[in-house]
Design a protein around this motif. Structure first.
Motif, PDB file in Angstrom:
ATOM      1  N   SER A 139       0.829  -1.215   0.000  1.00 44.10           N
ATOM      2  CA  SER A 139       0.000   0.000   0.000  1.00 44.10           C
ATOM      3  C   SER A 139       0.856   1.254   0.000  1.00 44.10           C
ATOM      4  N   GLU A 140       1.945   1.227   0.759  1.00 38.76           N
ATOM      5  CA  GLU A 140       2.862   2.377   0.786  1.00 38.76           C
ATOM      6  C   GLU A 140       3.460   2.624  -0.595  1.00 38.76           C
ATOM      7  N   VAL A 141       3.856   1.552  -1.278  1.00 38.88           N
ATOM      8  CA  VAL A 141       4.419   1.680  -2.627  1.00 38.88           C
ATOM      9  C   VAL A 141       3.377   2.275  -3.574  1.00 38.88           C
ATOM     10  N   GLU A 142       2.138   1.772  -3.495  1.00 36.18           N
ATOM     11  CA  GLU A 142       1.068   2.268  -4.354  1.00 36.18           C
ATOM     12  C   GLU A 142       0.776   3.741  -4.070  1.00 36.18           C
ATOM     13  N   ARG A 143       0.722   4.132  -2.797  1.00 33.91           N
ATOM     14  CA  ARG A 143       0.481   5.543  -2.454  1.00 33.91           C
ATOM     15  C   ARG A 143       1.579   6.448  -3.005  1.00 33.91           C
ATOM     16  N   LYS A 144       2.814   5.988  -2.935  1.00 34.11           N
ATOM     17  CA  LYS A 144       3.937   6.768  -3.460  1.00 34.11           C
ATOM     18  C   LYS A 144       3.759   6.979  -4.971  1.00 34.11           C
ATOM     19  N   LEU A 145       3.398   5.935  -5.699  1.00 29.19           N
ATOM     20  CA  LEU A 145       3.156   6.062  -7.140  1.00 29.19           C
ATOM     21  C   LEU A 145       2.004   7.023  -7.419  1.00 29.19           C
ATOM     22  N   GLN A 146       0.941   6.918  -6.636  1.00 26.28           N
ATOM     23  CA  GLN A 146      -0.207   7.807  -6.807  1.00 26.28           C
ATOM     24  C   GLN A 146       0.184   9.257  -6.540  1.00 26.28           C
ATOM     25  N   ALA A 147       0.948   9.495  -5.486  1.00 24.79           N
ATOM     26  CA  ALA A 147       1.373  10.861  -5.149  1.00 24.79           C
ATOM     27  C   ALA A 147       2.277  11.433  -6.240  1.00 24.79           C
ATOM     28  N   GLU A 148       3.154  10.618  -6.797  1.00 24.03           N
ATOM     29  CA  GLU A 148       4.022  11.080  -7.876  1.00 24.03           C
ATOM     30  C   GLU A 148       3.206  11.462  -9.109  1.00 24.03           C
ATOM     31  N   GLU A 149       2.199  10.658  -9.462  1.00 29.94           N
ATOM     32  CA  GLU A 149       1.342  10.973 -10.601  1.00 29.94           C
ATOM     33  C   GLU A 149       0.531  12.237 -10.335  1.00 29.94           C
ATOM     34  N   LEU A 150       0.023  12.373  -9.126  1.00 27.17           N
ATOM     35  CA  LEU A 150      -0.727  13.573  -8.751  1.00 27.17           C
ATOM     36  C   LEU A 150       0.149  14.818  -8.910  1.00 27.17           C
ATOM     37  N   LEU A 151       1.353  14.760  -8.410  1.00 27.26           N
ATOM     38  CA  LEU A 151       2.277  15.887  -8.514  1.00 27.26           C
ATOM     39  C   LEU A 151       2.592  16.201  -9.981  1.00 27.26           C
ATOM     40  N   ARG A 152       2.813  15.180 -10.790  1.00 27.25           N
ATOM     41  CA  ARG A 152       3.091  15.385 -12.211  1.00 27.25           C
ATOM     42  C   ARG A 152       1.940  16.121 -12.891  1.00 27.25           C
ATOM     43  N   ARG A 153       0.715  15.710 -12.596  1.00 29.19           N
ATOM     44  CA  ARG A 153      -0.464  16.342 -13.205  1.00 29.19           C
ATOM     45  C   ARG A 153      -0.613  17.797 -12.751  1.00 29.19           C
ATOM     46  N   ILE A 154      -0.410  18.027 -11.457  1.00 25.49           N
ATOM     47  CA  ILE A 154      -0.536  19.383 -10.914  1.00 25.49           C
ATOM     48  C   ILE A 154       0.501  20.315 -11.532  1.00 25.49           C
TER      49      ILE A 154
END
Length: 118
Positions: free
Chosen positions: A85-100
């Motif tokens: 779950s931690e790995v998945e959250r990190k990937l999600q946060a990176e994608e969120l930051l990229r989009r922003i």
């Protein structure tokens, strides 16, 4: 539930957007803003945060008091206290930051990060 909530909030002067998570998930995320202060600029953006999960983010460009443009984003990242779950959250946060970052605007992020306090 969303349509009833939106109807009630519209009576109080709010408008907004909501999006359901992908796949079989029955919940989602929503953004609401006061019509008297904010104007939507364009349509909301819906971002899938990873290929392997149902989690999404909802972004909306808004103009405050007919002058300042901002981006407001809401999301709910993967829950769970295990390593996967931690790995998945990190990937999600990176994608969120990229989009922003692609918007290059002042941004307000509203999120349930589902992370441990450490």
């Amino acid at each position: 539930h969303a349509s009833r909530i939106f109807k009630d909030l519209e009576k109080a002067g709010y408008t907004g957007a909501c999006v359901k998570k992908k796949f079989r998930a029955c919940d989602g995320v929503a953004l609401l803003w006061r019509r008297g202060r904010f104007q939507a600029l364009g349509e909301p953006s819906i971002w899938r945060l990873s290929k392997s999960s149902c989690h999404v983010a909802l972004g909306q460009r808004l103009q405050l008091d007919n002058s300042v443009e901002i981006l407001v984003v809401t999301t709910h990242l993967k829950a769970g206290l295990n390593e996967a779950s931690e790995v998945e959250r990190k990937l999600q946060a990176e994608e969120l930051l990229r989009r922003i970052q692609a918007f290059n605007l002042p941004t307000l992020v509203l999120a349930d990060m589902n992370c441990s306090p450490e």
